[in-house]
Design an enzyme around this catalytic site. Structure first.
Site, PDB file in Angstrom:
ATOM      1  N   ALA A   8       0.805  -1.224   0.048  1.00 51.78           N
ATOM      2  CA  ALA A   8       0.062   0.097   0.142  1.00 51.78           C
ATOM      3  C   ALA A   8       0.918   1.394   0.014  1.00 51.78           C
ATOM      4  CB  ALA A   8      -0.745   0.002   1.178  1.00 51.78           C
ATOM      5  N   ARG A  14      -1.784   8.466 -10.135  1.00 51.52           N
ATOM      6  CA  ARG A  14      -3.170   8.561 -11.027  1.00 51.52           C
ATOM      7  C   ARG A  14      -4.443   9.054 -10.217  1.00 51.52           C
ATOM      8  NH1 ARG A  14      -2.136   2.466 -13.301  1.00 51.52           N
ATOM      9  NH2 ARG A  14      -0.979   2.529 -11.437  1.00 51.52           N
ATOM     10  N   ASN A 166      -3.183 -10.799 -14.837  1.00 53.54           N
ATOM     11  CA  ASN A 166      -2.811 -10.851 -13.496  1.00 53.54           C
ATOM     12  C   ASN A 166      -3.363 -10.121 -12.426  1.00 53.54           C
ATOM     13  OD1 ASN A 166      -1.101 -11.374 -11.054  1.00 53.54           O
ATOM     14  ND2 ASN A 166      -0.052  -9.782 -11.640  1.00 53.54           N
ATOM     15  N   ASN A 373     -47.375  17.627  23.788  1.00 58.78           N
ATOM     16  CA  ASN A 373     -47.678  18.159  22.445  1.00 58.78           C
ATOM     17  C   ASN A 373     -46.825  19.403  22.175  1.00 58.78           C
ATOM     18  OD1 ASN A 373     -49.199  18.075  19.508  1.00 58.78           O
ATOM     19  ND2 ASN A 373     -49.130  20.355  20.243  1.00 58.78           N
TER      20      ASN A 373
HETATM   21  C1  UD1 Z   1      -0.094  -4.312 -10.543  1.00 60.11           C
HETATM   22  C2  UD1 Z   1       0.609  -5.465 -10.987  1.00 60.11           C
HETATM   23  C3  UD1 Z   1      -0.116  -5.764 -12.440  1.00 60.11           C
HETATM   24  C4  UD1 Z   1      -1.483  -6.359 -12.245  1.00 60.11           C
HETATM   25  C5  UD1 Z   1      -2.321  -5.367 -11.194  1.00 60.11           C
HETATM   26  C6  UD1 Z   1      -3.480  -5.694 -10.601  1.00 60.11           C
HETATM   27  C7  UD1 Z   1       3.041  -5.362 -10.630  1.00 60.11           C
HETATM   28  C8  UD1 Z   1       4.479  -4.593 -11.246  1.00 60.11           C
HETATM   29  N1  UD1 Z   1       1.992  -4.974 -11.580  1.00 60.11           N
HETATM   30  O1  UD1 Z   1      -0.026  -3.060 -11.453  1.00 60.11           O
HETATM   31  O2  UD1 Z   1       0.698  -7.062 -13.025  1.00 60.11           O
HETATM   32  O3  UD1 Z   1      -2.186  -6.597 -13.097  1.00 60.11           O
HETATM   33  O4  UD1 Z   1      -1.439  -4.841 -10.124  1.00 60.11           O
HETATM   34  O5  UD1 Z   1      -4.212  -4.659 -10.128  1.00 60.11           O
HETATM   35  O6  UD1 Z   1       2.918  -5.611  -9.317  1.00 60.11           O
HETATM   36  N2  UD1 Z   1       3.105  -0.356  -4.151  1.00 60.11           N
HETATM   37  C9  UD1 Z   1       3.960  -0.435  -3.073  1.00 60.11           C
HETATM   38  N3  UD1 Z   1       5.192   0.112  -3.151  1.00 60.11           N
HETATM   39  C10 UD1 Z   1       5.772   0.575  -4.565  1.00 60.11           C
HETATM   40  C11 UD1 Z   1       4.839   0.235  -5.746  1.00 60.11           C
HETATM   41  C12 UD1 Z   1       3.502  -0.244  -5.566  1.00 60.11           C
HETATM   42  O7  UD1 Z   1       3.489  -0.690  -1.943  1.00 60.11           O
HETATM   43  O8  UD1 Z   1       6.794   0.915  -4.732  1.00 60.11           O
HETATM   44  C13 UD1 Z   1       1.674  -0.905  -3.861  1.00 60.11           C
HETATM   45  C14 UD1 Z   1       0.542   0.097  -4.418  1.00 60.11           C
HETATM   46  O9  UD1 Z   1       0.211   1.134  -3.174  1.00 60.11           O
HETATM   47  C15 UD1 Z   1      -0.528  -0.537  -4.782  1.00 60.11           C
HETATM   48  C16 UD1 Z   1       0.045  -2.077  -5.182  1.00 60.11           C
HETATM   49  O10 UD1 Z   1       1.256  -2.134  -4.603  1.00 60.11           O
HETATM   50  O11 UD1 Z   1      -1.383  -0.974  -3.614  1.00 60.11           O
HETATM   51  C17 UD1 Z   1      -0.053  -2.312  -6.634  1.00 60.11           C
HETATM   52  O12 UD1 Z   1       0.818  -1.168  -7.284  1.00 60.11           O
HETATM   53  P1  UD1 Z   1       0.277  -0.288  -8.637  1.00 60.11           P
HETATM   54  O13 UD1 Z   1       1.330   0.766  -9.047  1.00 60.11           O
HETATM   55  O14 UD1 Z   1      -1.096   0.124  -8.454  1.00 60.11           O
HETATM   56  O15 UD1 Z   1       0.371  -1.516  -9.696  1.00 60.11           O
HETATM   57  P2  UD1 Z   1      -0.539  -1.624 -10.915  1.00 60.11           P
HETATM   58  O16 UD1 Z   1       0.044  -0.851 -12.057  1.00 60.11           O
HETATM   59  O17 UD1 Z   1      -1.990  -1.541 -10.703  1.00 60.11           O
HETATM   60 CA    CA Z   2      -3.313  -0.920  -9.047  1.00 60.58          CA
END
Ligand code: UD1
Ligand code: CA
Length: 449
Positions: A8, A14, A166, A373
């Protein structure tokens, strides 16, 4: 299944928000709450959340262990940080992302069941067929078996056409995960360490990777921007409404009925459109609520009727009618069959059964006896500029229209006040006061009430 890591710490760029992404709410709870709740109901006892420093204080309230990842160098890096903080254990570790609030406990149970240590299964991973285009990582198979995951930004044109995604929910054999997690590189479009690259590394090391198909791709939708947040909220809300409908509650229009997890609603209760019910709320049977009503942290007795009104932090006994356009704002205890009508505001007020306040009144810090009332325009003048003062009205009393009751004050049983009276002294049982007593100038020099 006892251990889980929830990622998290990501910036959530975004969302374009000053607030960490996983704290954005849907159905009255932060996004990550839904993930943690699903993990707990799947029987996970040890949860570690990988958090950014900004997230840490907010997460303290959730009673989970936190590991801070700073800087955030990708999902693989987040897992490295978590594993470094955890005592190694032999067994399964579930990994999920904090931005997928639609998951339920079954999906975690199913993915964990895929792990089979004897068969050399190092990973169960949830996959989902999804309509394209999609921003999810693609599942690349080789002769039927999962070979690797490729992120959208690293996809070839052909890989973009793959519709198996995934989901981002994994159950790893922790030992196997630890054996490959150090080998990740950032040779990809985002220059990050991807957790998803562990899949190819495990396959290279001859481990078995077992895909577990999600029953419905809507269980695994991620929330990356505010449009996806709204879409996820709608799915979650529809699910909450459906559960109550199957339990015997009529919801006229689920699309405009806004519910939160954990509500109790009795059978044959009818909820009309444009109604929001949340917090710790319990609603009895045969109640009619709405339209255009907001209820939070309330106890509503059987057969109450509440229309076009707001009821917050209050308890209503049976057969109470509220509204239209009433505002019960805090700490009210309403007796059976009480009627609170148009444009009446109540705060910390207790009514006994049979009280009527049908129009245009403010009743604050008041206790009102049975069958009394309250006329239109009655105001309890409870605030003297410093303190909130109490008004007590006995049973069978009659408060005339536009009475101002200057608190602290007691109006006796069976007493009456005439229309327009400013009542500044207690009225004994059975007495009546009328007019605007000249003696109100006794208050001269005191704080106006
Ligand atoms: C990720 C997956 C993707 C999958 C998708 C599903 C990877 C590289 N990709 O992409 O294959 O289809 O989720 O929803 O894992 N986070 C950290 N530390 C970091 C980066 C991210 O804790 O350095 C956490 C974010 O807070 C988030 C989660 O990891 O909750 C996923 O990161 P996000 O950047 O949303 O990955 P996606 O691009 O959605
Ligand atoms: Ca995500």
């Amino acid at each position: 299944m006892s251990r889980a890591i929830v990622l998290a710490a990501g910036k959530g760029t975004r969302m374009k928000s000053a607030q960490p992404k996983v704290l954005h709410e849907l159905c009255g709870r932060p996004m990550i709450w839904h993930v943690l709740e699903a993990l707990r109901s799947a029987g996970v006892t040890e949860i570690v959340v990988v958090a950014s420093p900004e997230l840490e204080p907010a997460l303290a309230a959730f009673g989970v262990r936190m590991v801070v990842q700073e800087p955030q160098r990708g999902t693989g890096h987040a897992v490295q940080v978590a594993l470094a903080a955890l005592e190694p254990h032999e067994g399964t570790v579930v990994i999920a992302y904090g931005d997928m609030p639609l998951v339920d406990h079954t999906i975690f149970e199913d993915v964990a069941a895929a792990i089979d240590f004897d068969a050399g299964t190092a990973l169960g991973m949830v996959t989902a067929k999804m309509p394209l285009p999609s921003s999810f990582g693609r599942v690349v198979r080789d002769r039927g078996s999962v070979r690797r995951i490729v992120e959208l930004r690293d996809c070839t044109a052909a890989e973009r056409e793959i519709d198996e995604m995934n989901a981002g929910i994994y159950a790893f054999d922790e030992r196997a995960l630890r054996s490959v997690i150090g080998k990740l590189t950032d040779a990809n479009a985002q220059g990050e360490l991807y957790l998803t690259d562990t899949i190819a590394l495990l396959v290279d090391a001859s481990y078995r990777v077992v895909p577990v198909a999600a029953q419905d791709y809507r269980l695994v939708l991620g929330v990356n921007d505010r449009a996806e947040l709204a879409a996820a909220r709608a799915v979650l809300n529809a699910r909450l409404c459906e559960a109550h409908m199957l339990d015997g509650v009529t919801i006229v229009d689920p699309a405009t009925t806004y519910l939160e997890p954990g509500l109790e609603i009795g059978a044959d209760t009818v909820i009309a459109p444009n109604t929001a019910i949340g917090g710790r709320t319990t609603i009895g049977a045969g109640v009619r609520i709405g339209p255009n009503t907001r209820i939070r942290d309330a106890r509503i007795g059987d057969r109450c009727r509440i229309t076009d009104s707001i009821v917050l932090n209050s308890a209503l006994a049976e057969d109470v009618t509220i509204g239209p356009f009433a505002h019960l704002r805090d700490g009210n205890v309403i007796g059976a069959t009480t009627h609170i009508g148009n444009f009446v505001e109540l705060k910390k007020t207790t009514t006994s059964p049979g009280v009527k306040a049908s129009h245009l009144a403010y009743l604050g810090d008041a206790t009102i006896g049975e069958n009394t009332n309250i006329g239109a325009g009655t105001i309890t003048c409870n605030y003297d500029g410093e303190r909130k003062n109490e008004t007590t009205i006995g049973r069978d009393a009659f408060i005339g229209s536009n009475s101002s009751l200057v608190a602290p004050i007691r109006i006796g049983d069976g007493a009456a006040t005439g229309a327009g009276t400013v009542v500044i002294r207690d009225v004994p049982d059975g007495d009546r006061v009328v007019g605007n007593p000249a003696r109100s100038i006794e208050k001269k020099g005191a704080t106006p009430a």
